[in-house]
Design a protein around this motif. Structure first.
Motif, short mmCIF file in Angstrom:
data_model
loop_
_atom_site.label_atom_id
_atom_site.label_comp_id
_atom_site.label_asym_id
_atom_site.label_seq_id
_atom_site.Cartn_x
_atom_site.Cartn_y
_atom_site.Cartn_z
N GLU A 39 0.83 -1.21 0.00
CA GLU A 39 0.00 0.00 0.00
C GLU A 39 0.87 1.26 0.00
O GLU A 39 1.96 1.28 0.57
N THR A 40 0.36 2.30 -0.64
CA THR A 40 0.97 3.63 -0.56
C THR A 40 -0.07 4.54 0.07
O THR A 40 -1.15 4.73 -0.49
N ILE A 41 0.25 5.05 1.25
CA ILE A 41 -0.73 5.84 2.00
C ILE A 41 -0.47 7.32 1.79
O ILE A 41 0.67 7.79 1.92
N THR A 47 4.50 2.87 2.44
CA THR A 47 5.06 4.20 2.17
C THR A 47 4.04 5.24 2.60
O THR A 47 2.85 5.11 2.30
N LEU A 48 4.52 6.28 3.28
CA LEU A 48 3.61 7.34 3.75
C LEU A 48 3.94 8.66 3.07
O LEU A 48 5.11 9.08 3.04
N SER A 49 2.94 9.31 2.53
CA SER A 49 3.09 10.66 2.00
C SER A 49 2.05 11.54 2.66
O SER A 49 1.00 11.06 3.09
N ILE A 50 2.36 12.83 2.70
CA ILE A 50 1.40 13.80 3.23
C ILE A 50 1.17 14.86 2.16
O ILE A 50 2.14 15.39 1.59
N CYS A 97 -6.77 18.22 -4.74
CA CYS A 97 -6.70 16.91 -4.07
C CYS A 97 -6.41 15.81 -5.09
O CYS A 97 -5.63 14.88 -4.82
N GLU A 98 -7.03 15.91 -6.26
CA GLU A 98 -6.79 14.90 -7.30
C GLU A 98 -5.30 14.90 -7.68
O GLU A 98 -4.67 13.83 -7.80
N ALA A 99 -4.74 16.10 -7.84
CA ALA A 99 -3.33 16.20 -8.23
C ALA A 99 -2.43 15.61 -7.15
O ALA A 99 -1.44 14.92 -7.45
N LEU A 100 -2.77 15.85 -5.88
CA LEU A 100 -1.96 15.31 -4.78
C LEU A 100 -2.02 13.78 -4.77
O LEU A 100 -1.00 13.10 -4.59
N ALA A 121 0.08 12.49 -7.64
CA ALA A 121 1.52 12.67 -7.41
C ALA A 121 2.04 11.60 -6.45
O ALA A 121 3.14 11.07 -6.63
N ALA A 122 1.24 11.28 -5.43
CA ALA A 122 1.68 10.31 -4.43
C ALA A 122 1.41 8.87 -4.87
O ALA A 122 1.85 7.93 -4.22
N GLN A 123 0.65 8.70 -5.96
CA GLN A 123 0.24 7.37 -6.44
C GLN A 123 -0.35 6.56 -5.29
O GLN A 123 0.03 5.40 -5.04
N ALA A 124 -1.29 7.22 -4.60
CA ALA A 124 -1.81 6.63 -3.37
C ALA A 124 -2.78 5.50 -3.64
O ALA A 124 -3.62 5.58 -4.54
N SER A 125 -2.67 4.45 -2.83
CA SER A 125 -3.68 3.39 -2.89
C SER A 125 -4.67 3.55 -1.74
O SER A 125 -5.82 3.14 -1.82
#
Ligand SMILES: Cc1cc2nc3c(=O)[nH]c(=O)nc-3n(C[C@H](O)[C@H](O)[C@H](O)COP(=O)(O)OP(=O)(O)OC[C@H]3O[C@@H](n4cnc5c(N)ncnc54)[C@H](O)[C@@H]3O)c2cc1C
Length: 343
Positions: A2-4, A38-41, A82-85, A88-92
């Motif tokens: 997962e990418t958070i 992986t954590l992104s903010i 928010c969509e762009a963020l 960019a983070a390729q969040a799952s």
């Protein structure tokens, strides 16, 4: 794996993340640790540099969408940001505070990304899967949800996690470029009620609930409505408590009867058809403590009630402490003591 991504936004000062955003950061840090993910903010706001410092200690990648267009909430720009963020983070997994700003756009953003959203999440855990907890049927049924669909957006209820409080440090912020959408809404400014007029205070430690008893004939055979309003407002002023109401009291004004407490509306109503706030303590006054009301007290830590009726619902296991007493006398005395202490 997962990418958070934790989506956050700044408060009215423009420089600090909201408390609910910092609570979401805590949830993200804990979940990333459990999953070894992986954590992104992601930060949304006019300027992210100051706000980013507050989350630098998480060690997460920090993305930001900034600029004048993001200084104020607005659907078109917030959804685009928010969509762009998220891209960019390729969040799952996307965690976000259930603030009015994000509640408005999060479902739309999930849809744009082909994802799924669940709201009012109160807890997260992981075994083989990610499990999210929320309540249904006015906090009577607790469910644990897990989903295969990604990205999975989870809006967290405020007050369910501690606000992240790591050491402030310089943070590397990765600016995410966005093409601004066409906008029809111009934000001209903010108008908020005077502090005294704003009786709903979600961050208050204490919830003070007024019941219909305040407007009933008292042992002397008389109504004391003006005195009730004065004592309640004085108590709120001295304690900074948030004001809740029973349905019976809120309804009296709505049905065109004597305007009992002009500062009280249905927004104050606690219960099955009202709200379920989170406060460390609650004090109920002149309220019977019936189930449809008390169900709204689910998340109140310490529950106390003042009632004249020794057989009221509170005494039947619904409160931690019940004072069988006249609330007019008790609150007047408490107000006098609080006023003496503060002078
Ligand atoms: C479908 C449904 C949904 C509902 N949803 C809600 C809801 O969301 N929230 C809600 O609140 N209710 C709700 N209700 C209504 C609920 O069942 C009760 O009728 C309501 O909570 C009663 O309000 P009350 O205790 O303030 O008034 P009352 O039942 O009139 O009680 C007043 C109390 O004040 C006490 N009292 C009077 N004078 C004093 C004094 N001087 N000092 C101390 N005590 C005093 C009396 O002894 C009495 O116990 C719902 C009902 C239904 C059917």
């Amino acid at each position: 794996m997962e990418t958070i991504l934790v989506l956050t936004h700044v408060d009215e000062t423009g420089a600090t993340l909201t408390k609910a955003s910092l609570e979401a950061v805590t949830a993200g840090v804990e979940l990333a640790k459990q999953l070894s993910a992986t954590l992104s903010i992601g930060i949304l706001g006019g300027d992210a540099s100051a706000a980013a410092g507050a989350v630098a200690a998480t060690g997460a990648r920090v993305f930001a969408v900034t600029g004048e267009a993001f200084a104020q909430p607005r659907y078109a720009t917030d959804a685009t940001g928010c969509e762009a963020l998220c891209r960019a983070a390729q969040a799952s997994i996307v965690l976000a505070p259930g603030s009015s700003r994000f509640t408005r756009v999060a479902a739309g953003v999930a849809h744009r990304l082909g994802g799924f959203i669940d709201t009012h999440i109160t807890a997260l855990s992981s075994n083989d899967s990610v499990d999210a907890t929320r309540w249904f049927y006015r906090q009577r049924v607790e469910a644990v949800i897990s989903r295969e669909k990604r990205p999975w957006f989870l809006l967290l209820d405020a007050g369910t996690h501690a606000a992240y409080a790591g050491a402030t440090a310089a943070a590397t912020v990765e600016a995410v470029a966005v093409t601004l959408p066409a906008t029809r809404t111009t934000v001209e400014g903010l108008r908020s009620p005077m502090r005294d007029a704003q009786t709903i205070r979600p961050d208050a430690k204490l919830l003070f609930v007024a019941g219909a008893g305040w407007t009933k004939k008292q042992p002397d055979g008389q109504l004391h409505v003006a005195e009730a309003g004065k004592e309640i407002l004085e108590f709120l002023r001295l304690t900074g408590a948030s004001l809740g109401s029973s349905k019976s009291l809120a309804d009296q004004k709505a049905e065109g009867e004597e305007s009992v407490l002009p500062f009280l509306t249905h927004m104050n109503q606690i219960g099955q058809t009202g709200s379920t706030p989170r406060h460390a303590k609650g004090l109920s006054t002149c309220c019977h403590g019936e189930e449809p009301h008390v169900v709204g007290w689910r998340f109140i830590g310490d529950r106390r009630a003042i009632s004249l009726d020794p057989n009221c619902g509170w005494t039947r296991g619904k409160a931690d402490v019940v004072y069988i007493a006249d609330a007019f006398a008790v609150i007047a005395k408490v107000n006098a003591e609080l006023a003496a202490r503060s002078s």
